[in-house]
Scaffold this active site. Structure first.
Site, PDB file in Angstrom:
ATOM      1  N   ASP A  95       0.142  -0.956   0.185  1.00  0.00           N
ATOM      2  CA  ASP A  95       0.207   0.016   0.396  1.00  0.00           C
ATOM      3  C   ASP A  95       1.032   0.817   0.255  1.00  0.00           C
ATOM      4  O   ASP A  95       1.957   0.912   0.418  1.00  0.00           O
ATOM      5  CB  ASP A  95      -0.736   0.039   1.298  1.00  0.00           C
ATOM      6  CG  ASP A  95      -0.104  -0.379   2.729  1.00  0.00           C
ATOM      7  OD1 ASP A  95       0.812  -1.275   2.375  1.00  0.00           O
ATOM      8  OD2 ASP A  95      -0.570   0.471   3.799  1.00  0.00           O
ATOM      9  N   ASP A 124       8.650   3.754  -1.196  1.00  0.00           N
ATOM     10  CA  ASP A 124       7.807   3.497   0.134  1.00  0.00           C
ATOM     11  C   ASP A 124       7.144   1.947   0.289  1.00  0.00           C
ATOM     12  O   ASP A 124       5.555   3.090   0.116  1.00  0.00           O
ATOM     13  CB  ASP A 124       7.426   4.894   1.376  1.00  0.00           C
ATOM     14  CG  ASP A 124       6.747   3.761   2.644  1.00  0.00           C
ATOM     15  OD1 ASP A 124       6.755   3.313   2.325  1.00  0.00           O
ATOM     16  OD2 ASP A 124       5.895   5.090   3.436  1.00  0.00           O
ATOM     17  N   GLU A 158      -1.223  -2.676   7.422  1.00  0.00           N
ATOM     18  CA  GLU A 158      -0.988  -2.569   9.144  1.00  0.00           C
ATOM     19  C   GLU A 158      -2.059  -4.128   9.557  1.00  0.00           C
ATOM     20  O   GLU A 158      -1.376  -5.142   9.374  1.00  0.00           O
ATOM     21  CB  GLU A 158      -2.206  -1.667   9.867  1.00  0.00           C
ATOM     22  CG  GLU A 158      -1.364   0.569   9.855  1.00  0.00           C
ATOM     23  CD  GLU A 158       0.041  -0.141  10.685  1.00  0.00           C
ATOM     24  OE1 GLU A 158       0.203  -0.800  11.905  1.00  0.00           O
ATOM     25  OE2 GLU A 158       1.118   0.226  10.437  1.00  0.00           O
TER      26      GLU A 158
END
Ligand SMILES: [Zn+2]
Length: 421
Positions: A95, A124, A158
């Site tokens: 993501d 990232d 997450e």
């Protein structure tokens, strides 16, 4: 030619393929929130690994609230088994954060120019995922038999990602020996952990009254203002005086910090106004704490500060309530961890200079690996510059990408017990 030399030259030879894979991953806009195109990206990466003879598994985050039909949370893991040696797991999140404003190039175009690849999420951490894939690939192409197993995972945000794989036992102590997370920490730095996070919401309640006679009500906004003033005048100087021995970068993040994420109170601004004293005001705070502070002391300090403000005549009549929103404990890789030593040796070998040990100002998936999966031997190491993450015109330098791929390849082999001269 020695095995390591052959692997390094295979990485050089694959440079265009590494760039292409990175650019292709950037072109899949896996924006979170809300979690766009995760399934497409997982399938793309899975297909890529499958064509290179990895065993591929797709693990959806079943049972998680955010795993919906519209935005499925799908993780992918590719495994390549060699001998019975250690399992090295290379994990990257697929993501990316929203593009935001200020771009001069297409954030999802995968543009390659001037020795750099541009795009949201390129450093990232899609470049890191490509580096992981080609680290394994270069070992194979060099004709070197893997003494152990290499696993490459592309995980979603997450809790549905690494946390889910750890909770379901797919990444676990006894099954997984070493984890390298190719987050963008700069090509010669090994990240050994992160500070802790305490997000909390403070609600201030006052009493409504007519805005023309504010002295007859109790303003929750004034009460919150008082709290903010105390945060600035009492808490912030105290935090600034505390320094961690952990090498957090940038150096200004080596102290404890607090940020106000958001605030709302009284009537919505921009709507039709009525003359009322605000009876409600809420704010969300982001407190980053040091491993030396610990969570209990951090939480108590906030509770005491709020109690002190509540007792202050300046906030008379305002009632405060603190609610915890998120707690992430700090993590740190043991100083004598083999993964730190192996990546350090690989950096010296590839770049000709010693590695710098750093820790991250924010958190990353390390916490799930350590705290849920119980694996202490985890670090972050990957291509890209930390400062560019989440910025407009995010890019990754191709030479960094190639060098990081080499470092990951050499460390992977080293961790499996091969001798790395
Ligand atoms: Zn990241």
């Amino acid at each position: 030619m020695q095995a390591i030399e052959r692997i390094l030259s295979e990485v050089d030879r694959a440079a265009d393929e590494i760039v292409d894979l990175t650019a292709d991953l950037v072109r899949i806009p896996t924006v979170n929130p809300p979690g766009e195109a995760y399934d497409a990206c997982a399938r793309f990466l899975g297909g890529y690994l499958e064509r290179r003879a990895f065993g591929v598994e797709y693990i959806a985050a079943e049972g998680r609230a955010e795993h919906t039909t519209r935005h499925p949370r799908v993780n992918v893991i590719g495994s390549r088994r060699g001998g019975p040696g250690p399992v090295v797991h290379l994990n990257g999140h697929i993501d990316v954060v929203p593009a935001g404003d200020g771009w001069t190039v297409d954030p999802f175009g995968g543009l390659v120019r001037d020795g750099k690849i541009f795009g949201r999420g390129v450093c990232d951490m899609k470049a890191g995922i490509a580096a992981a894939v080609f680290a394994a690939e270069a070992i194979e192409r060099a004709g070197v038999t893997l003494p152990g197993t290499v696993e490459i995972s592309g995980t979603v945000d997450e809790e549905s990602g690494v946390a889910h794989l750890a909770e379901s036992g797919r990444i676990a102590k006894g099954r997984t020996d070493y984890v390298i997370i190719p987050e963008p920490l700069n090509v010669d730095r090994i990240c050994i952990g992160h500070r802790g996070v305490y997000w909390f919401e403070v609600t201030a309640r006052g009493r409504i009254g007519h805005g023309s006679m504010p002295f007859l009500g109790v303003s929750a906004i004034d009460g919150m203002g008082r709290l903010l003033q105390s945060v600035r005048e009492i808490l912030m100087p105290a935090l600034a005086s505390r320094r961690t021995a952990v090498p957090v970068v940038p150096p200004r993040a080596r102290q404890a910090t607090i940020n106000v994420n958001g605030i709302d109170g009284g009537q919505p601004v921009g709507g039709i106004q009525t003359p009322c004293v605000a009876d409600l005001c809420r704010a969300v705070f982001d407190r980053r704490f040091l491993i030396e502070e610990g969570f209990d002391a951090t939480k108590n300090e906030i509770a005491e500060l709020v109690a002190r403000v509540a007792a202050d005549t300046g906030a008379a009549g305002v009632r405060f309530h603190v609610r915890d929103l998120m707690v992430v404990h700090p993590v740190k890789t043991p100083d004598d961890s083999p993964v730190v030593a192996a990546v350090d040796r690989a950096i010296r070998r590839v770049l000709g200079r010693p590695a710098e040990l750093v820790a991250s100002p924010g958190t990353y998936d390390h916490k799930h690996v350590t705290r849920i999966a119980g694996i202490p031997h985890c670090i972050a190491y990957g291509p890209g510059e930390l400062e560019l993450a989440h910025q407009p015109d995010e890019y990754c330098r191709i030479d960094d990408l190639v060098n990081a791929t080499k470092v990951i390849a050499v460390s992977t082999l080293d961790l499996m017990g091969a001798s790395v001269p």
